[in-house]
Design a protein around this motif. Structure first.
Motif, mmCIF file in Angstrom:
data_model
loop_
_atom_site.group_PDB
_atom_site.id
_atom_site.type_symbol
_atom_site.label_atom_id
_atom_site.label_comp_id
_atom_site.label_asym_id
_atom_site.label_seq_id
_atom_site.Cartn_x
_atom_site.Cartn_y
_atom_site.Cartn_z
ATOM 1 N N ILE A 139 -31.519 -2.130 8.488
ATOM 2 C CA ILE A 139 -30.735 -1.231 9.611
ATOM 3 C C ILE A 139 -29.461 -1.222 9.621
ATOM 4 O O ILE A 139 -28.580 -2.223 8.990
ATOM 5 C CB ILE A 139 -31.060 -1.953 11.258
ATOM 6 N N ASN A 140 -28.818 -0.103 9.830
ATOM 7 C CA ASN A 140 -27.405 0.264 9.628
ATOM 8 C C ASN A 140 -26.871 1.061 10.928
ATOM 9 O O ASN A 140 -27.577 1.782 11.516
ATOM 10 C CB ASN A 140 -27.150 0.998 8.385
ATOM 11 N N GLU A 141 -25.733 0.517 11.512
ATOM 12 C CA GLU A 141 -25.122 0.922 12.863
ATOM 13 C C GLU A 141 -23.565 1.429 12.273
ATOM 14 O O GLU A 141 -22.957 0.700 11.832
ATOM 15 C CB GLU A 141 -25.149 -0.031 14.030
ATOM 16 N N SER A 142 -23.425 2.652 12.820
ATOM 17 C CA SER A 142 -21.917 3.038 12.555
ATOM 18 C C SER A 142 -21.636 3.699 13.921
ATOM 19 O O SER A 142 -22.149 4.376 14.738
ATOM 20 C CB SER A 142 -21.778 3.840 11.458
ATOM 21 N N VAL A 143 -20.070 3.621 14.361
ATOM 22 C CA VAL A 143 -19.616 4.369 15.260
ATOM 23 C C VAL A 143 -18.496 4.981 14.614
ATOM 24 O O VAL A 143 -17.559 4.654 13.952
ATOM 25 C CB VAL A 143 -18.911 3.194 16.206
ATOM 26 N N SER A 144 -18.336 6.271 14.965
ATOM 27 C CA SER A 144 -17.167 7.154 14.284
ATOM 28 C C SER A 144 -16.701 8.256 15.629
ATOM 29 O O SER A 144 -17.546 8.537 16.255
ATOM 30 C CB SER A 144 -17.530 7.926 13.070
ATOM 31 N N ARG A 145 -15.464 8.590 15.319
ATOM 32 C CA ARG A 145 -14.787 9.818 15.721
ATOM 33 C C ARG A 145 -14.564 11.077 15.122
ATOM 34 O O ARG A 145 -14.190 11.085 13.832
ATOM 35 C CB ARG A 145 -13.178 9.381 16.149
ATOM 36 N N VAL A 146 -15.333 12.085 15.629
ATOM 37 C CA VAL A 146 -15.380 13.245 14.896
ATOM 38 C C VAL A 146 -14.344 14.247 15.459
ATOM 39 O O VAL A 146 -14.391 14.687 16.535
ATOM 40 C CB VAL A 146 -16.954 13.577 14.965
ATOM 41 N N TYR A 147 -13.630 14.956 14.518
ATOM 42 C CA TYR A 147 -12.653 15.804 14.950
ATOM 43 C C TYR A 147 -12.911 17.341 14.047
ATOM 44 O O TYR A 147 -13.333 17.089 13.042
ATOM 45 C CB TYR A 147 -11.355 15.587 14.735
ATOM 46 N N GLY A 148 -12.920 18.359 14.782
ATOM 47 C CA GLY A 148 -13.237 19.626 14.330
ATOM 48 C C GLY A 148 -12.375 20.976 14.853
ATOM 49 O O GLY A 148 -12.175 20.752 16.040
ATOM 50 N N ASP A 149 -12.379 21.864 13.843
ATOM 51 C CA ASP A 149 -11.341 22.906 14.464
ATOM 52 C C ASP A 149 -11.885 24.241 13.657
ATOM 53 O O ASP A 149 -12.349 24.462 12.612
ATOM 54 C CB ASP A 149 -10.024 23.063 13.703
ATOM 55 N N ASN A 150 -12.702 24.927 14.782
ATOM 56 C CA ASN A 150 -13.494 26.405 14.363
ATOM 57 C C ASN A 150 -12.496 27.355 14.070
ATOM 58 O O ASN A 150 -13.143 28.154 13.377
ATOM 59 C CB ASN A 150 -14.450 26.738 15.556
ATOM 60 N N ILE A 151 -11.303 27.333 14.472
ATOM 61 C CA ILE A 151 -10.461 28.346 13.840
ATOM 62 C C ILE A 151 -10.134 28.439 12.293
ATOM 63 O O ILE A 151 -10.303 29.359 11.751
ATOM 64 C CB ILE A 151 -9.250 28.490 14.713
ATOM 65 N N GLN A 177 -13.985 17.448 19.820
ATOM 66 C CA GLN A 177 -13.770 16.246 19.050
ATOM 67 C C GLN A 177 -14.684 15.415 20.064
ATOM 68 O O GLN A 177 -15.088 15.462 21.185
ATOM 69 C CB GLN A 177 -12.429 15.475 19.275
ATOM 70 N N PHE A 178 -15.634 14.406 19.593
ATOM 71 C CA PHE A 178 -16.446 13.493 20.312
ATOM 72 C C PHE A 178 -16.576 12.225 19.553
ATOM 73 O O PHE A 178 -16.127 11.920 18.156
ATOM 74 C CB PHE A 178 -17.739 14.209 20.350
ATOM 75 N N GLN A 179 -17.350 11.238 19.957
ATOM 76 C CA GLN A 179 -17.725 10.086 19.629
ATOM 77 C C GLN A 179 -19.283 10.020 19.265
ATOM 78 O O GLN A 179 -19.930 10.443 20.053
ATOM 79 C CB GLN A 179 -17.492 8.811 20.425
ATOM 80 N N LYS A 180 -19.430 9.374 17.987
ATOM 81 C CA LYS A 180 -20.650 9.462 17.475
ATOM 82 C C LYS A 180 -21.488 8.002 17.085
ATOM 83 O O LYS A 180 -20.660 7.446 16.693
ATOM 84 C CB LYS A 180 -20.925 10.245 16.289
ATOM 85 N N TYR A 181 -22.300 7.631 17.875
ATOM 86 C CA TYR A 181 -23.041 6.285 17.530
ATOM 87 C C TYR A 181 -24.380 6.585 16.472
ATOM 88 O O TYR A 181 -25.093 7.437 16.971
ATOM 89 C CB TYR A 181 -23.573 5.607 18.627
ATOM 90 N N GLU A 182 -24.493 6.191 15.378
ATOM 91 C CA GLU A 182 -25.548 6.443 14.475
ATOM 92 C C GLU A 182 -26.316 5.017 14.004
ATOM 93 O O GLU A 182 -25.911 4.128 13.766
ATOM 94 C CB GLU A 182 -24.985 7.112 13.013
ATOM 95 N N LYS A 183 -27.441 5.232 13.934
ATOM 96 C CA LYS A 183 -28.366 3.974 13.859
ATOM 97 C C LYS A 183 -29.663 4.421 12.674
ATOM 98 O O LYS A 183 -30.278 5.379 12.926
ATOM 99 C CB LYS A 183 -29.270 3.503 15.131
ATOM 100 N N LEU A 184 -29.412 3.827 11.621
ATOM 101 C CA LEU A 184 -30.362 4.181 10.660
ATOM 102 C C LEU A 184 -31.146 3.037 10.264
ATOM 103 O O LEU A 184 -30.841 1.766 10.344
ATOM 104 C CB LEU A 184 -29.466 4.512 9.133
#
Length: 828
Positions: free
Chosen positions: A189-201, A140-147
């Protein structure tokens, strides 16, 4: 002269922001361009590389007085800067004669053997699974995105364009692009902040949006979603990087050595880690490839930095250039994690350097990584309904805390400029025109007029036809919507109409009740799988140019009531009932059927009550909005499974027949690496019970010169009629891969398409016996009917032509052996 004055004024105006700016070209002793040379401000990490024409542009807010030009195989040059702004520089690099054979960049193929760069590449392949988030079971990690979107190529002619009358103040916000040196005007311009979760199994991933902010369009979530959809997610370690509906060969691909030339150019320590610098560039022209360089660690064989730039001759429309930068940080002295991803697209009508266009820029910053924190599988099943208005109204404090890098003064100004721009009449007029082109509707207060694309039509029964329609529209998240139209045919002198309504009863389950009534003329033999749209009308019903007699149309009066819910994301259940009457709309066509056992009495009208249950599953589909209607933002990126079970009930509302029908439809788009994109469609169906022609499954022919989805272009309407069928449609678009190998032809950026279609079906003797239409009813039961096609797409960037050939059943009445269809559309 005016243009030069404008640019000089602009450079002076920007001098306070950009302290050092240089541009020019690098050549060798013979005046030939030197591609991929390093251009770096001395004693700094700020630099770039020359493009394939040896040209460069570099800008920094810091004050530098010296720049270094270097490339392995050439003598390094240290050039003092007399002025902070030095343009049109011409730098000559002298070749080192003792190293020419080792590092000289050439077109065509370089050796794969005894090439240290290729040896390093093989080690990257071997270790790629051990790097990044794929090295862990969960992450899991936090992502800041700017378009950001910018108009580029701003000059005096643009400033004086009448299109911008009343909006001239926006040009006060112009700036200069660091990569290209072009003047640009930020417009979104568009900004977003999100939390990403993943499971490789278990192969699951989900993203929770924490905040979203944009310049002036916070309520237009459709716009935000469409902007985001321009940029597909990609992994540089994958063999192919997929965006703009294309598959580009990654320079780290295991097939890369057949596509790129690689040169080991340098070694250096980056953050105390020894890294190798490898330059790569394509072996051939007109392919979907990149050029650039990357730094790779000497022990983990993980990428530390990489940049990718598309070739000018890449076969992609409306895009002059794509530029990507990625940076990685070390975790526990072994694993490298992505920390920064920059993606820039230069959209333009043509690829000339001086042409204006639009920059689309995406910056994504990653932080706060956590690993091996397992969550249940149910966590990754997103809820169907997520209404969080607070996401779009976060405080300034939230953004100050969650931005991973501060906005530049120009980016901050976009918010100010757009707020002012929205108050001008000129901008709102322009915005309305773009909205009409995208949606097909003209917006008024509380309702929309349209769709404007259906205003006019023509067929042999109605002649010239005009249609006026509209819908209620208070916002994209309306909980109810009413839509209707009226139409008139000037040949049959008849008025037609349709009206429908939808109401969202439960937001979480997306329980929707819908219904309506339509009285119109329709080409029923244009699709095997029945449409559930009360206002639907196929393109075949409005043929301007047709092959042979195209008069087999039906007058239909359809009333329907449906209940729909979505208990699981992208899985919908629809239960409904309908009543319809059908009769021929033309004296040259008949739907007559026998109504007695002696086959002497006929009826011309079919009255039928039907109850249906429809299951639809669209895994991977992404939508936006939470109202009664939602927009799909990835139209061609997910499969569709459709199952319909319906029963005809006799005597209810004087209904004529008892029967059962089962239909199945499957559609699958496939991106096949560098070979292009395929589309697979399978359909199957069966009727149980005796029914007349109007209730049978007609194999969809196409007697027009326009392409119709999932039809057979060499078949005539009603040439084959079935009560049991199985059909398949296969199509592959090579995206110009073959044409790119042919001199002269490759410059046209055409795209080759091949296709094949087949259908098998049967028709019972009982269903043949009650037919009194005069048509010879036959099914392709002596073997599947098949046809194939060869097509050329991207003609003038919008036109596609296909030649279709019949494979068998040449003895059918009025059988055609060849057909041509055309279709138009704007595609990357």
């Amino acid at each position: 002269m005016k243009k030069e004055i404008f640019f000089l004024f602009l450079l002076c105006a920007l001098g306070a922001v950009s302290q050092t700016r240089i541009s020019g070209e690098v050549v060798d002793n013979n005046g030939a361009p030197v591609p991929f040379a390093n251009v770096v401000f001395q004693n700094s990490s700020e630099g770039t590389t020359t493009n394939e024409d040896g040209k460069f542009y570099l800008q920094s807010p810091r004050n530098f007085r010296t720049v270094v030009f270097s490339l392995l195989g050439y003598r390094t040059r240290v050039v003092p800067l007399e002025n902070p702004v030095s343009v049109e520089m011409k730098i000559v690099l002298e070749e080192k004669t003792d190293q020419l054979g080792e590092v000289r960049l050439v077109s065509g193929k370089t050796s794969k053997k005894n090439n240290p760069a290729v040896d390093i590449l093989k080690k990257i392949w071997k270790n790629k699974r051990k790097n990044g988030v794929k090295a862990f079971d969960q992450y899991q990690f936090q992502k800041y995105e700017k378009l950001e979107f910018d108009l580029n190529g701003i000059d005096s002619t643009v400033v004086k364009n009448p299109l911008f009358n009343g909006m001239e103040f926006i040009f006060d916000y112009a700036d200069t692009n660091n990569l290209t040196g072009k003047t640009y005007l930020p417009v979104f311009i568009n900004e977003s902040v999100s939390r990403v979760y993943g499971d490789n199994i278990i192969g699951e991933k989900t993203e929770e949006v924490l905040g979203n902010k944009n310049s002036g369009f916070s309520e237009n979530q459709n716009l935000i979603a469409m902007v985001k959809d321009v940029y597909d997610e990609y992994d540089i370690y994958d063999n192919y990087l997929k965006f703009f509906d294309k598959s580009f060969v990654s320079p780290l691909s295991q097939t890369g050595i057949n596509t790129y030339n690689y040169v080991l150019a340098d070694t250096a320590y980056i953050e105390d880690k020894l890294c190798y610098n490898i330059i790569y560039y394509p072996r051939r022209q007109n392919e979907l490839t990149f050029k650039g360089n990357f730094w790779v660690n000497d022990s983990t064989w993980a990428i530390k930095k990489i940049n990718l730039e598309t070739s000018k001759d890449a076969n992609i429309n409306w895009v002059r250039n794509v530029y990507i930068e990625q940076e990685f940080n070390v975790l526990n002295d072994s694993v490298f994690l992505l920390t920064r991803d920059f993606f820039m697209v230069d959209f333009s009508y043509d690829k000339k350097d001086k042409s204006g266009g639009i920059y689309g820029k995406k910056t994504v910053l990653y932080n706060d990584y956590h690993f091996n924190k397992e969550k249940p599988r149910s966590f990754y099943k997103k809820a169907v309904y997520k209404q969080k208005q607070e996401i779009y109204s976060r405080s300034d404090g939230f953004w100050e805390e969650n931005r991973r890098e501060p906005l530049s003064s120009q980016e901050k100004d976009i918010y100010v400029m757009l707020d002012s721009l929205k108050q001008t009449k000129a901008f709102n007029r322009l915005y309305d025109l773009v909205t009409i082109a995208e949606s097909g509707y003209v917006e008024f207060d509380g309702w929309d007029f349209g769709p404007v694309y259906s205003l006019f039509g023509y067929n042999q029964v109605e002649g010239f036809r005009t249609r006026l329609g509209g819908r209620t529209y208070f916002g994209q998240n309306d909980l109810w919507r009413i839509e209707g139209y009226g139409a008139y045919g000037f040949k049959d002198n008849k008025f037609k109409y349709g009206i429908s309504g939808k109401l969202l009863l439960d937001k979480k389950l997306r329980l929707i009740i819908s219904g309506g009534n339509r009285r119109d003329v329709e080409q029923l033999g244009a699709s095997l799988t029945n449409s559930t749209d009360i206002l639907g009308r196929s393109l075949a019903s409005s043929s301007i140019i047709s092959v042979g007699d195209n008069n087999k149309l039906t007058s239909i009066n359809l009333t329907a009531l449906n209940f729909e819910l979505e208990p699981i994301k992208n899985f919908t259940v629809r239960v409904g009932g309908s009543y319809r009457t059908m009769e021929s709309a033309s004296p040259e066509f008949s739907l007559d059927y026998y109504i007695d056992d002696s086959y002497t009495t006929t009826s011309s009208e079919i009255k039928q009550t039907e109850i249906s249950t429809i299951l639809t599953f669209t895994p991977g589909r992404e939508t936006v909005g939470y109202g009664v209607e939602r927009e799909i933002i990835n139209e061609e990126d997910f499969p569709t499974f459709f199952l319909n079970y319906c029963i005809g009930v006799k005597d209810i509302f004087n209904s004529d027949f008892d029967y059962e029908r089962v239909q199945f439809f499957y559609n699958q788009p496939l991106k096949i690496g560098g070979l292009g994109r395929s589309y697979v469609n399978l359909e199957a169906g069966k009727n149980f019970g005796n029914v007349p022609l109007g209730l049978l499954s007609v194999v969809p022919g196409n007697q027009t010169y326009f392409a119709t989805y999932n039809s057979f272009p060499v078949l005539n309407f009603y040439e084959f009629v079935t009560d049991t069928y199985l059909s398949a449609h296969l199509e592959h678009n090579f995206n110009g891969r073959l044409f790119s190998r042919i001199p002269l032809i490759r410059d046209l950026n055409l795209r080759e398409i091949v296709g094949a279609r087949a259908v098998w079906g049967s028709l019972s003797e009982e269903n043949k016996a009650i037919n009194a239409s005069g048509l010879l009813l036959q099914a392709p039961e002596d073997g599947p009917y098949w046809e194939y096609s060869l097509g050329i797409g991207n003609i003038l960037k919008f036109l596609r032509l296909d030649a279709h050939f019949r494979g068998n059943y040449f003895d059918n009445l009025d059988a055609r052996s060849f057909a041509i269809t055309a279709s138009m559309g704007l595609h990357f």
